[in-house]
Design a protein around this motif. Structure first.
Motif: not given
Length: 202
Positions: A12-16, A145-149, A157-164, A177-182
Motif C-alpha cells: 500500500v502506498i498512501t499519504g495526502c 508532501a510539502v505544506c503550501t502554507v 489534504t486541504q479542500r478549497l471552495v472559491n479559495g476558502q 486537482a490543484s485548483e480544488s486541493y492543497e
C-alpha cells in the motif's frame, strides 16, 4: 542465509494529495514490467482528471490502465486473463468495500498487489477502505508532501471552495486537482465547522 518466500502479498502506498503516491506506483509498475512480469493496472471510472485509459501523476508520468466501475470489474478482467502476475490499483479509496476481500483472495492465490490512494479525506478522517488495507497489507509506504502554507511536511489534504477552506459537512468525494486541493500540515489544515471534543458523537 537464503530464504524462500511464497508469492502473493499486498503493498500500500498512501499519504495526502501531491505526496507522489501515483508517481511511486508507476515507478513500481515499470520495475515489474522491466522484469517481464504481466501487470494489470486499474483505476476507478470516477477518476478521469487526466485520462480515461491511463494512470497519470500530477507531474505528468503515466502508464496504461483499465477503467473499472467497482471491484467486480477487476475480478471479471482477471477471470478472463489468467496470465497476470501483478495487480496495481490507483485511487483505491474510491472502491467499494468488497475490494478488500478481492485483494485478500488474489494475494492468497500468489498475485502481487500494489495499491495507491489517500489515507484521509479532506476532513482529515480515514478514507474509505484505506484503513483496512493499511492494517492488513504486508508493506505500507506513507508519503508526505510539502505544506503550501508553511513548508512543513504535509500529511493532510486541504479542500478549497472559491479559495476558502471547505465546510466539514461538504460531500466527501469531489475529484479535482490543484485548483480544488492543497497539501497542508496538521497546523495549517483548516476545516470549517469541524466537530471538537466532546461535542462529537459516534
Amino acid at each position: 542465509m537464503y530464504h524462500h518466500y511464497r508469492p502473493g502479498y499486498v503493498e500500500v502506498i498512501t499519504g495526502c494529495m501531491f505526496a507522489g503516491k501515483t508517481e511511486e506506483l508507476i515507478r513500481r509498475i515499470k520495475v515489474f514490467e522491466y522484469a517481464k512480469k504481466n501487470v494489470a493496472v486499474f483505476k476507478p471510472t470516477i477518476d478521469n482528471r487526466y485520462s480515461e485509459n491511463q494512470v497519470t501523476s500530477h507531474s505528468g508520468s503515466s502508464t496504461s490502465s483499465i477503467n473499472v466501475k467497482d471491484s467486480q470489474g477487476i475480478k471479471d478482467y482477471l477471470d478472463q486473463n489468467k496470465n497476470i502476475d501483478v495487480v496495481a490499483i490507483d485511487e483505491i479509496q474510491f472502491f467499494d468495500e468488497d475490494i478488500v476481500l478481492l485483494i485478500d483472495e488474489l494475494a492468497a492465490k500468489g498475485l502481487r498487489i500494489m495499491c495507491a490512494g489517500l489515507d484521509t479525506n479532506f476532513r482529515g478522517e480515514p478514507f474509505g477502505v484505506m484503513p483496512t488495507l493499511v492494517t492488513t497489507a504486508e508493506f505500507v509506504t506513507k508519503l508526505t508532501a510539502v505544506c503550501t502554507v508553511c513548508g512543513a511536511p504535509a500529511t493532510r489534504t486541504q479542500r478549497l471552495v472559491n479559495g476558502q477552506p471547505a465546510n466539514y459537512n461538504d460531500p466527501t468525494i469531489l475529484v479535482g486537482a490543484s485548483e480544488s486541493y492543497e497539501a497542508r500540515c496538521r497546523h495549517c489544515h483548516i476545516i470549517e465547522n469541524k466537530p471538537t471534543y466532546p461535542t462529537r458523537k459516534d
